[in-house]
Design a protein around this motif. Structure first.
Motif, short mmCIF file in Angstrom:
data_model
loop_
_atom_site.label_atom_id
_atom_site.label_comp_id
_atom_site.label_asym_id
_atom_site.label_seq_id
_atom_site.Cartn_x
_atom_site.Cartn_y
_atom_site.Cartn_z
N LEU A 25 0.81 -1.21 0.00
CA LEU A 25 0.00 0.00 0.00
C LEU A 25 0.85 1.27 0.00
O LEU A 25 0.49 2.26 -0.65
CB LEU A 25 -0.94 0.01 1.21
N ASP A 26 1.96 1.25 0.72
CA ASP A 26 2.82 2.45 0.77
C ASP A 26 3.35 2.79 -0.62
O ASP A 26 3.34 3.95 -1.04
CB ASP A 26 3.99 2.24 1.73
N MET A 27 3.82 1.79 -1.35
CA MET A 27 4.32 2.01 -2.70
C MET A 27 3.20 2.48 -3.63
O MET A 27 3.37 3.43 -4.41
CB MET A 27 4.95 0.73 -3.24
N LEU A 28 2.04 1.86 -3.52
CA LEU A 28 0.91 2.24 -4.37
C LEU A 28 0.46 3.67 -4.09
O LEU A 28 0.14 4.43 -5.01
CB LEU A 28 -0.25 1.26 -4.17
N SER A 29 0.45 4.06 -2.82
CA SER A 29 0.07 5.43 -2.48
C SER A 29 1.03 6.43 -3.10
O SER A 29 0.61 7.47 -3.62
CB SER A 29 0.05 5.61 -0.95
N ASP A 30 2.32 6.10 -3.06
CA ASP A 30 3.33 6.99 -3.68
C ASP A 30 3.14 7.07 -5.18
O ASP A 30 3.28 8.14 -5.78
CB ASP A 30 4.74 6.49 -3.35
N ILE A 31 2.82 5.95 -5.82
CA ILE A 31 2.60 5.94 -7.27
C ILE A 31 1.39 6.80 -7.63
O ILE A 31 1.44 7.61 -8.56
CB ILE A 31 2.39 4.49 -7.77
N PHE A 32 0.30 6.63 -6.89
CA PHE A 32 -0.93 7.36 -7.20
C PHE A 32 -0.79 8.87 -6.98
O PHE A 32 -1.56 9.64 -7.53
CB PHE A 32 -2.10 6.79 -6.39
N GLU A 33 0.21 9.28 -6.19
CA GLU A 33 0.47 10.71 -6.03
C GLU A 33 0.85 11.35 -7.38
O GLU A 33 0.63 12.54 -7.59
CB GLU A 33 1.63 10.93 -5.04
N TYR A 34 1.44 10.56 -8.28
CA TYR A 34 1.93 11.08 -9.55
C TYR A 34 0.93 10.90 -10.69
O TYR A 34 1.21 11.29 -11.82
CB TYR A 34 3.24 10.38 -9.93
N ILE A 35 -0.20 10.29 -10.41
CA ILE A 35 -1.19 10.04 -11.46
C ILE A 35 -2.24 11.15 -11.45
O ILE A 35 -2.70 11.58 -10.40
CB ILE A 35 -1.87 8.66 -11.23
N ASP A 36 -2.62 11.61 -12.63
CA ASP A 36 -3.68 12.61 -12.77
C ASP A 36 -4.91 12.16 -12.00
O ASP A 36 -5.27 10.98 -12.02
CB ASP A 36 -4.02 12.77 -14.25
N GLU A 37 -5.55 13.11 -11.30
CA GLU A 37 -6.64 12.73 -10.40
C GLU A 37 -7.80 12.02 -11.10
O GLU A 37 -8.43 11.11 -10.54
CB GLU A 37 -7.17 13.95 -9.62
N LYS A 38 -8.09 12.39 -12.34
CA LYS A 38 -9.18 11.73 -13.07
C LYS A 38 -8.81 10.29 -13.37
O LYS A 38 -9.63 9.36 -13.18
CB LYS A 38 -9.49 12.48 -14.36
N GLN A 39 -7.58 10.07 -13.83
CA GLN A 39 -7.12 8.70 -14.09
C GLN A 39 -7.04 7.90 -12.80
O GLN A 39 -7.41 6.72 -12.76
CB GLN A 39 -5.75 8.73 -14.77
N ALA A 63 -4.15 15.61 -2.31
CA ALA A 63 -4.30 14.70 -3.45
C ALA A 63 -5.54 13.83 -3.28
O ALA A 63 -6.25 13.54 -4.25
CB ALA A 63 -3.05 13.82 -3.59
N ILE A 64 -5.82 13.40 -2.04
CA ILE A 64 -7.02 12.61 -1.78
C ILE A 64 -8.27 13.39 -2.17
O ILE A 64 -9.17 12.88 -2.84
CB ILE A 64 -7.12 12.22 -0.28
N VAL A 65 -8.32 14.64 -1.75
CA VAL A 65 -9.48 15.48 -2.05
C VAL A 65 -9.66 15.61 -3.56
O VAL A 65 -10.78 15.52 -4.08
CB VAL A 65 -9.33 16.87 -1.40
N ASP A 66 -8.56 15.81 -4.29
CA ASP A 66 -8.63 15.95 -5.75
C ASP A 66 -9.18 14.69 -6.41
O ASP A 66 -10.02 14.75 -7.32
CB ASP A 66 -7.25 16.27 -6.32
N VAL A 67 -8.71 13.53 -5.95
CA VAL A 67 -9.18 12.26 -6.53
C VAL A 67 -10.66 12.04 -6.21
O VAL A 67 -11.45 11.65 -7.10
CB VAL A 67 -8.35 11.08 -6.00
N LEU A 68 -11.06 12.32 -4.99
CA LEU A 68 -12.46 12.09 -4.61
C LEU A 68 -13.41 13.03 -5.34
O LEU A 68 -14.59 12.70 -5.52
CB LEU A 68 -12.62 12.24 -3.09
#
Length: 212
Positions: A25-39, A63-68
């Protein structure tokens, strides 16, 4: 993490799910920080909702707020319910501000140090918080009610004598903004500061988060 984020768009949904099963989960969270919020919202929708909530919990709150914001309402409510308590609480603070307010752009990824500590005690507090918060170049000094009183450069803390009081190395004139200020009004002021990180306060001067 940035390279892996770029690769995600090249994968099929099945391949992304496989990668997400392999990585922690830690690695995935770091990866998702770099992904456009819509994607990011689309990729999270492809996986188990508990896994998605775990990934969100490890991301920075802004970043969480942007994705949600890109997530359908029903799914958003479920994800928020499944996130850990600390992430949910931080996210609620940021989400409480309008998009035009600077508070909606802040993150809670910062180090808060209680005033009246010695340098040695402050170092211990830094080490404890650095496991979760990696913005450590500047530390923010607060009282027991989180009222902001100044900032300390990490280098000054490291080089100070262990028994020195924090007050002697605290910059009490450090710049700040208020969370309910309009972002457009803050931009030029923020540009004028040479600081990498600026504290964001509420109307009672309590430290809510930072703008980086």
């Amino acid at each position: 993490e940035n390279d892996l984020a770029d690769v995600f768009s090249e994968l099929t949904a099945a391949e992304r799910r496989k990668v997400c099963r392999i990585l922690n989960l830690d690695m995935l969270s770091d990866i998702f920080e770099y992904i456009d919020e819509k994607q990011a919202a689309e990729y999270l929708d492809e996986m188990d909702v508990r896994k998605a909530a775990g990934i969100l919990s490890g991301m920075e709150t802004d970043a969480i707020v942007d994705v949600l914001r890109m997530t359908p309402k029903e799914k958003k409510v479920l994800l928020i319910e499944l996130m850990d308590d600390e992430a949910r609480k931080d996210m609620a603070i940021i989400a409480s501000f309008d998009e035009e307010e600077i508070g909606s752009k802040m993150t809670t990824n910062c180090i808060m140090i209680r005033e009246n500590l010695t340098v040695k005690q402050a170092m211990n507090a830094l080490v404890s918080q650095a496991r979760k918060n990696d913005n450590i170049s500047t530390l923010f000094v607060v009282d027991e009610n989180k009222v902001f009183s100044g900032a300390i450069d990490l280098k000054d803390l490291i080089t100070a004598d262990s028994e020195v009081e924090l007050e002697s190395i605290t910059a009490t004139s450090f710049p700040y903004v208020y969370a309910n200020e309009q972002t457009a009004d803050c931009i030029e002021k923020l540009k004028d500061y040479s600081e990498y990180i600026i504290p964001v306060l509420d109307d009672s001067n309590r430290l809510l988060g930072v703008i980086t």
